[in-house]
Scaffold this motif. Structure first.
Motif, mmCIF file in Angstrom:
data_model
loop_
_atom_site.group_PDB
_atom_site.id
_atom_site.type_symbol
_atom_site.label_atom_id
_atom_site.label_comp_id
_atom_site.label_asym_id
_atom_site.label_seq_id
_atom_site.Cartn_x
_atom_site.Cartn_y
_atom_site.Cartn_z
ATOM 1 N N GLY A 124 -16.126 0.358 2.952
ATOM 2 C CA GLY A 124 -15.200 0.283 1.980
ATOM 3 C C GLY A 124 -15.703 0.495 0.612
ATOM 4 N N GLN A 125 -16.813 1.080 0.392
ATOM 5 C CA GLN A 125 -17.324 1.725 -0.762
ATOM 6 C C GLN A 125 -17.447 3.171 -0.945
ATOM 7 N N GLY A 126 -17.680 3.510 -2.195
ATOM 8 C CA GLY A 126 -17.931 5.017 -2.134
ATOM 9 C C GLY A 126 -16.503 5.893 -2.330
ATOM 10 N N ILE A 127 -15.543 5.352 -2.001
ATOM 11 C CA ILE A 127 -14.070 5.890 -2.334
ATOM 12 C C ILE A 127 -13.086 5.149 -2.901
ATOM 13 N N ALA A 128 -12.090 5.683 -3.943
ATOM 14 C CA ALA A 128 -11.405 5.068 -4.615
ATOM 15 C C ALA A 128 -9.984 4.992 -3.832
ATOM 16 N N VAL A 129 -9.335 3.929 -3.853
ATOM 17 C CA VAL A 129 -8.044 4.002 -3.020
ATOM 18 C C VAL A 129 -7.076 3.029 -3.693
ATOM 19 N N THR A 130 -5.864 3.342 -3.713
ATOM 20 C CA THR A 130 -4.803 2.436 -4.449
ATOM 21 C C THR A 130 -4.619 1.265 -3.503
ATOM 22 N N PRO A 131 -3.871 0.195 -4.179
ATOM 23 C CA PRO A 131 -3.734 -0.983 -3.301
ATOM 24 C C PRO A 131 -2.698 -0.583 -2.274
ATOM 25 N N MET A 132 -1.507 0.282 -2.787
ATOM 26 C CA MET A 132 -0.581 0.790 -1.836
ATOM 27 C C MET A 132 -1.148 1.666 -0.675
ATOM 28 N N GLN A 133 -2.037 2.408 -0.737
ATOM 29 C CA GLN A 133 -2.583 2.814 0.149
ATOM 30 C C GLN A 133 -3.315 1.997 1.115
ATOM 31 N N MET A 134 -4.130 0.957 0.654
ATOM 32 C CA MET A 134 -4.755 0.132 1.578
ATOM 33 C C MET A 134 -3.703 -0.515 2.153
ATOM 34 N N VAL A 135 -2.870 -1.081 1.839
ATOM 35 C CA VAL A 135 -1.586 -1.962 2.224
ATOM 36 C C VAL A 135 -1.217 -0.829 3.517
ATOM 37 N N ARG A 136 -0.677 0.029 3.271
ATOM 38 C CA ARG A 136 -0.207 1.239 4.291
ATOM 39 C C ARG A 136 -1.220 1.483 5.247
ATOM 40 N N ALA A 137 -2.259 1.424 5.252
ATOM 41 C CA ALA A 137 -3.447 1.691 6.352
ATOM 42 C C ALA A 137 -3.761 0.470 7.143
ATOM 43 N N VAL A 138 -3.696 -0.552 6.515
ATOM 44 C CA VAL A 138 -3.744 -1.873 7.454
ATOM 45 C C VAL A 138 -2.528 -2.001 8.134
ATOM 46 N N ALA A 139 -1.322 -1.872 7.449
ATOM 47 C CA ALA A 139 -0.152 -1.851 8.059
ATOM 48 C C ALA A 139 -0.036 -0.981 9.559
ATOM 49 N N ALA A 140 -0.622 0.150 9.431
ATOM 50 C CA ALA A 140 -0.701 0.923 10.459
ATOM 51 C C ALA A 140 -1.332 0.394 11.704
ATOM 52 N N LEU A 141 -2.465 -0.577 11.516
ATOM 53 C CA LEU A 141 -3.273 -0.974 12.475
ATOM 54 C C LEU A 141 -2.080 -2.027 13.161
ATOM 55 N N ALA A 142 -1.278 -2.788 12.265
ATOM 56 C CA ALA A 142 -0.416 -3.914 13.077
ATOM 57 C C ALA A 142 1.059 -3.220 13.556
ATOM 58 N N ASN A 143 1.031 -2.169 12.958
ATOM 59 C CA ASN A 143 2.322 -1.175 13.519
ATOM 60 C C ASN A 143 2.220 -0.232 14.556
ATOM 61 N N GLY A 144 1.361 -0.457 15.654
ATOM 62 C CA GLY A 144 1.014 0.404 16.658
ATOM 63 C C GLY A 144 0.416 1.639 16.447
#
Length: 176
Positions: A108-128
């Protein structure tokens, strides 16, 4: 972790040896608290939030796959959320990634992400494993009273449902 599970490079029980910092050129990658646990499972890598363990996973994936999954999870481009003015930090071009960049991105270091990008990526894990286009509203009522329903839109299947289930269980175990 999800990428390595999806690629069948690891299982939750795969062991790695967390014996000390990983030296990459002039840099040392350490655990957040400078404590090392010896032989640990991939689930314990999450439990201990082990930067060294994530470096092991990044090396198993290799640079090309690592970068591919960073993009698959939607980093480096807007989410298309229905809010005006969304912006997205860009990822550096592939040819500019150094080994240290790839390895630090794994935890999680060395790249910049927005909070929405992070929420969407984690949601993909919980969303099959499905990466969805985020929305702020389900319905809009126009001036004439007509209801416009905003339907869920899948952007991509970034990991298999099986890998998503495994990583979700690993995350639960790590929290417990």
């Amino acid at each position: 972790m999800a990428a390595a599970l999806n690629e069948k490079l690891i299982t939750p029980q795969t062991i790695m040896d967390e014996t000390g910092p990983v030296v990459v050129g002039p840099n040392s990658i350490r655990t957040w608290n400078n404590e090392y646990h010896g032989k640990i499972t991939m689930t314990q890598v999450l439990e201990y939030s082990s930067n060294v363990g994530m470096v092991d996973i990044a090396r198993r994936l290799g640079n090309d796959k690592m970068l591919s999954y960073i993009r698959k999870f939607g980093f480096g481009k807007p989410t298309n959320i229905d809010l005006e003015g969304e912006s997205s930090p860009e990822l550096r071009p592939d040819r500019e990634w150094q080994e240290i960049d790839e390895l630090t991105a794994s935890f999680g270091q060395g790249i910049a992400v927005t909070p929405m990008q992070m929420v969407r990526a984690v949601a993909a894990l919980a969303n099959g494993g499905k990466l969805m286009e985020p929305h702020m509203v389900q319905k809009i009522k126009d001036a004439r009273g007509k209801i416009i329903t905003i339907k869920p839109k899948m952007v991509a299947q970034v990991i298999s449902p099986s890998a998503a289930s495994i990583i979700t269980e690993m995350m639960i175990q790590a929290v417990d």
